[in-house]
Design a protein around this motif. Structure first.
Motif, PDB file in Angstrom:
ATOM      1  N   LEU A 169     111.177  28.110  38.858  1.00  0.00           N
ATOM      2  CA  LEU A 169     112.056  28.871  39.606  1.00  0.00           C
ATOM      3  C   LEU A 169     111.631  29.697  40.632  1.00  0.00           C
ATOM      4  N   GLU A 170     110.391  30.294  40.217  1.00  0.00           N
ATOM      5  CA  GLU A 170     109.728  31.289  40.983  1.00  0.00           C
ATOM      6  C   GLU A 170     108.962  30.565  42.170  1.00  0.00           C
ATOM      7  N   ASP A 171     108.324  29.395  41.717  1.00  0.00           N
ATOM      8  CA  ASP A 171     107.395  28.751  42.515  1.00  0.00           C
ATOM      9  C   ASP A 171     108.584  27.989  43.632  1.00  0.00           C
ATOM     10  N   GLU A 172     109.708  27.599  43.241  1.00  0.00           N
ATOM     11  CA  GLU A 172     110.515  26.879  44.035  1.00  0.00           C
ATOM     12  C   GLU A 172     111.238  28.075  45.218  1.00  0.00           C
ATOM     13  N   ARG A 173     111.381  29.231  44.874  1.00  0.00           N
ATOM     14  CA  ARG A 173     111.882  30.320  45.357  1.00  0.00           C
ATOM     15  C   ARG A 173     110.624  30.564  46.507  1.00  0.00           C
TER      16      ARG A 173
ATOM     17  N   ALA B 203     110.803  30.137  50.595  1.00  0.00           N
ATOM     18  CA  ALA B 203     110.685  31.376  51.474  1.00  0.00           C
ATOM     19  C   ALA B 203     109.550  31.052  52.450  1.00  0.00           C
ATOM     20  N   ALA B 204     108.468  30.140  52.210  1.00  0.00           N
ATOM     21  CA  ALA B 204     107.602  29.989  52.914  1.00  0.00           C
ATOM     22  C   ALA B 204     107.726  28.653  53.982  1.00  0.00           C
TER      23      ALA B 204
ATOM     24  N   LYS C 152     107.973  29.579  57.817  1.00  0.00           N
ATOM     25  CA  LYS C 152     107.211  28.689  58.846  1.00  0.00           C
ATOM     26  C   LYS C 152     108.113  28.247  59.932  1.00  0.00           C
ATOM     27  N   ALA C 153     109.586  27.743  59.500  1.00  0.00           N
ATOM     28  CA  ALA C 153     110.053  27.082  60.213  1.00  0.00           C
ATOM     29  C   ALA C 153     110.749  28.247  61.450  1.00  0.00           C
ATOM     30  N   SER C 154     110.961  29.481  61.028  1.00  0.00           N
ATOM     31  CA  SER C 154     111.177  30.698  62.192  1.00  0.00           C
ATOM     32  C   SER C 154     110.066  31.344  62.943  1.00  0.00           C
TER      33      SER C 154
END
Length: 91
Positions: free
Chosen positions: A52-56, A60-61, A65-67
Motif C-alpha cells: 500500500l505504501e509503495d502504491e501511494r 504521488a510521484a 511528475k504530471a503537474s
C-alpha cells in the motif's frame, strides 16, 4: 489487537508471542506502563502495508511528475550535485 502484553511480559515470552502471530494469525500489542508502544503482526500484513505504501508513493510521484512544469532525470540531479549516478560521491 487480538492480544496485549506488557513490554516485560513480551520480552519474557517472545517465543509465545511470535507463535501467536505466526501460527494463530493474531496481532499482538506491546505496552509500556499502559501505553501502546509496538505491535507484532503477521508478515503477510506487513507485506500488505508495504505494498500500500509503495502504491501511494508511486501515485504521488506520478502526480508530481504530471503537474511539474520542469523535471530532471536522476542522473542529471546527481551530476548537478557532483555525485555518480548511483548517488555515491565522485572521487
Amino acid at each position: 489487537m487480538d492480544a496485549s502484553y506488557t513490554l516485560t511480559d513480551a520480552r519474557n515470552n517472545l517465543g509465545k508471542v511470535v507463535n501467536e502471530v505466526r501460527h494463530g494469525g493474531r496481532t499482538v500489542e506491546i505496552t509500556d506502563h499502559g501505553t501502546p508502544v509496538a505491535a507484532v503482526i503477521p508478515i503477510e500484513l506487513l507485506d500488505y502495508f508495504q505494498q500500500l505504501e509503495d502504491e501511494r508513493d508511486l501515485a504521488a510521484a506520478e502526480e508530481s511528475k504530471a503537474s511539474a512544469t520542469r523535471w530532471a532525470s536522476h542522473a542529471d540531479v546527481a551530476a548537478r550535485f557532483g555525485l555518480n549516478p548511483d548517488g555515491t560521491r565522485k572521487q
